[in-house]
Design a protein around this motif. Structure first.
Motif, short mmCIF file in Angstrom:
data_model
loop_
_atom_site.label_atom_id
_atom_site.label_comp_id
_atom_site.label_asym_id
_atom_site.label_seq_id
_atom_site.Cartn_x
_atom_site.Cartn_y
_atom_site.Cartn_z
N MET A 115 33.27 29.65 25.83
CA MET A 115 34.13 28.93 24.89
C MET A 115 33.31 28.05 23.96
SD MET A 115 37.32 27.84 27.30
CE MET A 115 38.62 29.00 27.69
N LEU A 116 32.32 27.35 24.51
CA LEU A 116 31.46 26.52 23.66
C LEU A 116 30.63 27.39 22.73
CD1 LEU A 116 30.31 23.69 26.10
CD2 LEU A 116 31.98 23.54 24.24
N PHE A 117 30.17 28.53 23.21
CA PHE A 117 29.43 29.48 22.37
C PHE A 117 30.30 29.88 21.17
CE2 PHE A 117 28.79 33.98 21.27
CZ PHE A 117 27.43 34.02 20.99
N CYS A 118 31.58 30.16 21.44
CA CYS A 118 32.49 30.59 20.38
C CYS A 118 32.75 29.47 19.37
CB CYS A 118 33.81 31.08 20.97
SG CYS A 118 33.67 32.66 21.81
N ILE A 119 32.77 28.23 19.82
CA ILE A 119 32.94 27.09 18.90
C ILE A 119 31.72 26.99 18.00
CG2 ILE A 119 33.12 24.57 18.74
CD1 ILE A 119 34.97 24.71 21.23
N GLY A 120 30.54 27.22 18.57
CA GLY A 120 29.32 27.34 17.77
C GLY A 120 28.65 26.06 17.32
N ASN A 121 28.79 24.99 18.08
CA ASN A 121 28.12 23.73 17.74
C ASN A 121 26.74 23.74 18.39
OD1 ASN A 121 27.25 20.96 17.77
ND2 ASN A 121 29.36 20.38 17.31
N VAL A 122 25.71 23.58 17.59
CA VAL A 122 24.33 23.68 18.09
C VAL A 122 24.05 22.64 19.17
CG1 VAL A 122 23.22 22.16 16.36
CG2 VAL A 122 21.95 24.08 17.36
N GLU A 123 24.70 21.52 19.13
CA GLU A 123 24.45 20.46 20.12
C GLU A 123 24.88 20.86 21.53
OE1 GLU A 123 26.48 17.18 18.37
OE2 GLU A 123 25.01 16.99 16.76
#
Length: 132
Positions: free
Chosen positions: A47-55
């Motif tokens: 899910m975080l991968f899909c959001i795509g925030n580098v942090e």
């Protein structure tokens, strides 16, 4: 929460507004030493991968490094939701041992795991896996 509940609540490609809640759930899963089911941990990373925030790469790295099982269970590509080059650049400009170790790991994996890397292809793969 299990995978079905998470998918119903956030979807595989959650909106940015849910990022902090997903991060908190992932942190709880990382800290939960009793949890033997890595499916929830992996889904939160996806899910975080899909959001795509580098942090988020550093939190996903912590999940990947939770134990030996998660090390192989969480795909290295999940560290690069913002893109491979962007993630390398971000880590190169960070201080700290964790960022340095993650950067070295990503560079070691480049010739094998990041040839023709495409976020969209990985998202498509996960959609197929979860049947969404």
């Amino acid at each position: 929460m299990n995978e079905e509940e998470l998918l119903q609540l956030y979807g595989l490609e959650p909106d940015e507004v849910h990022r902090e809640a997903i991060r908190q759930l992932l942190q709880q899963e990382i800290e939960n030493r009793k949890s033997e089911d890595n499916e929830v941990l992996r889904l939160l990373c996806i899910m975080l991968f899909c959001i795509g925030n580098v942090e988020d790469t550093t939190l996903i790295w912590k999940a990947k490094r939770k134990n030996q099982d998660t090390g192989s269970y969480i795909d290295v590509q999940l560290l690069c939701g913002a893109g491979h080059e962007q993630t390398l650049f971000y880590l190169e400009n960070m201080d700290g041992e964790q960022a340095h170790k993650e950067l070295l790991y990503l560079k070691q994996c480049e010739p094998y795991d990041f040839v023709d890397f495409s976020n969209a292809e990985w998202v498509s793969h996960y959609k197929q896996y979860y049947g969404v």
